[in-house]
Enzyme design. Sequence first.
Site, PDB file in Angstrom:
ATOM      1  N   ARG A 241     -16.142  -1.624 -24.281  1.00 39.25           N
ATOM      2  CA  ARG A 241     -16.691  -1.723 -22.928  1.00 39.25           C
ATOM      3  C   ARG A 241     -16.003  -0.759 -21.967  1.00 39.25           C
ATOM      4  NH1 ARG A 241     -16.527  -8.300 -22.773  1.00 39.25           N
ATOM      5  NH2 ARG A 241     -18.695  -8.630 -23.352  1.00 39.25           N
TER       6      ARG A 241
ATOM      7  N   ASP B  40       0.807  -1.232   0.000  1.00 37.60           N
ATOM      8  CA  ASP B  40       0.000   0.000   0.000  1.00 37.60           C
ATOM      9  C   ASP B  40       0.844   1.289   0.000  1.00 37.60           C
ATOM     10  OD1 ASP B  40      -2.085  -1.733   0.118  1.00 37.60           O
ATOM     11  OD2 ASP B  40      -2.841  -1.111   2.070  1.00 37.60           O
TER      12      ASP B  40
ATOM     13  N   ARG C 102      -0.153  -9.124  -4.437  1.00 40.17           N
ATOM     14  CA  ARG C 102       0.805  -9.344  -3.346  1.00 40.17           C
ATOM     15  C   ARG C 102       1.685 -10.563  -3.572  1.00 40.17           C
ATOM     16  NH1 ARG C 102      -2.670  -8.576   1.867  1.00 40.17           N
ATOM     17  NH2 ARG C 102      -2.041 -10.725   2.211  1.00 40.17           N
TER      18      ARG C 102
ATOM     19  N   GLY D  43      -5.520  -1.074  -1.441  1.00 41.79           N
ATOM     20  CA  GLY D  43      -5.305   0.300  -0.979  1.00 41.79           C
ATOM     21  C   GLY D  43      -6.418   0.635  -0.012  1.00 41.79           C
ATOM     22  N   ARG D  44      -6.140   0.280   1.240  1.00 42.11           N
ATOM     23  CA  ARG D  44      -7.164   0.387   2.285  1.00 42.11           C
ATOM     24  C   ARG D  44      -7.447   1.842   2.643  1.00 42.11           C
ATOM     25  NH1 ARG D  44      -9.101  -2.789   6.258  1.00 42.11           N
ATOM     26  NH2 ARG D  44      -8.065  -4.649   5.498  1.00 42.11           N
TER      27      ARG D  44
HETATM   28  O1  F6P Z   1      -2.041  -4.490   4.163  1.00 42.39           O
HETATM   29  C1  F6P Z   1      -2.082  -4.423   2.792  1.00 42.39           C
HETATM   30  C2  F6P Z   1      -3.322  -4.969   2.216  1.00 42.39           C
HETATM   31  O2  F6P Z   1      -2.852  -5.419   1.001  1.00 42.39           O
HETATM   32  C3  F6P Z   1      -4.508  -4.028   2.083  1.00 42.39           C
HETATM   33  O3  F6P Z   1      -4.458  -3.199   0.965  1.00 42.39           O
HETATM   34  C4  F6P Z   1      -5.657  -4.988   2.018  1.00 42.39           C
HETATM   35  O4  F6P Z   1      -6.856  -4.384   2.428  1.00 42.39           O
HETATM   36  C5  F6P Z   1      -5.246  -6.047   2.952  1.00 42.39           C
HETATM   37  O5  F6P Z   1      -3.845  -6.097   2.905  1.00 42.39           O
HETATM   38  C6  F6P Z   1      -5.854  -7.400   2.655  1.00 42.39           C
HETATM   39  O6  F6P Z   1      -5.270  -8.356   3.460  1.00 42.39           O
HETATM   40  P1  F6P Z   1      -5.708  -9.857   3.734  1.00 42.39           P
HETATM   41  O7  F6P Z   1      -6.825 -10.193   2.798  1.00 42.39           O
HETATM   42  O8  F6P Z   1      -4.490 -10.650   3.473  1.00 42.39           O
HETATM   43  O9  F6P Z   1      -6.107  -9.903   5.162  1.00 42.39           O
END
Ligand code: F6P
Length: 343
Positions: free
Chosen positions: A162, A127, A276, A170-171
């Site tokens: 489309r 992130d 990831r 990106g929390r």
């Molecule tokens: O901490 C990074 C992150 O990739 C966030 O963007 C996302 O919300 C979260 O991890 C998701 O994590 P998990 O599904 O592994 O708990």
Amino acid sequence: MRIAILTGGGDCPGLNAAIRAIVKKGIKVYQDRIFGYHNGWAGPINDDIGEIALSDVSGLLPRGGTILGTSRTNPFKIDNGLNIIKGNMEKHEIDVLVAIGGEDTLGVAAKLAREGVKIIGIPKTIDNDLTGTVYTFGFDTAVSIITEAIDRLHTTAESHQRVMVLEVMGRHAGWLAVTGGIAGGADLILVPEEEFNIDDVCQSLKNRHEKGKTFSIVVVAEGARSRDKDGLVTIDKSRDAFGHVKLGGIGHELGKRIEERTGFETRVTVLGHVQRGGTPTAFDRVLATRYGIGAIDGAHNNQLGKMVSLRGNRITYVSLNTVTRGLKTIDSELLDIAKVFFE
Ligand code: F6P
């Protein structure tokens, strides 16, 4: 010295490169003994530890994930967690603990440091939202994956005329959406930092199509919010040990609303954990290696209670408390650049 390493929170490419760097320099240059705690903070809580030899890190540089395992365990949610960690570190005579993590893992590290635990932090998260450093490793790799996804979506969007919505991680911050979006040439980018208005989104797409474009790419961060809806879009109501909800679903919600309001056929892709996984980019390998070397050097040069950080192009150290001062949201300058390409 006896040094222990742990990796906590969401994994990301580059963790193994950082572990490798600590182990190589620790053993070869400082004659340290290096240990790994397994599964984040669960390791020192459960006394789950093993020694890492040079042979264990051979071939690790390009490998994604973490050989130590990870978890979202919060020791401060466990009865007597602090003393259990202190006791287990003493039992194995650990001189310094290197914690590799994002805001949660390093937030715990900062608290432990204030309680006298000898600790150094390394910043990682795809992130890129950690305060106190320009880049966290994992981010560059995730941006490359997003860019490739947008490139691929372009050709199919164009063929079928489309709208393609791409939901990325990106929390709290839109670094991934805005950087990947600029790199991939997205036509609209929605980030957590700026609530969006669905009418503006649809108008922007209509403007594009009125100018002769037959397709559009919209990148939306999982933590983006619509002005006319309450709260974040989540998968369910559960929360992890740090109080975070499971984000996900904004892409589908947005895609449906775009199609209903504009009549443009719309498809949605959720990139999810693909962002990831896998092998780190050259940039992330080098950054993780520099952070690992910085951490082991810091352990021998009294940089305890600090986090290794990138400032400009130099590795430096900042107080671990820096990471608890709130998250690093995107530069408005970057968003302004992205907006030049919106209609
Ligand atoms: O901490 C990074 C992150 O990739 C966030 O963007 C996302 O919300 C979260 O991890 C998701 O994590 P998990 O599904 O592994 O708990």
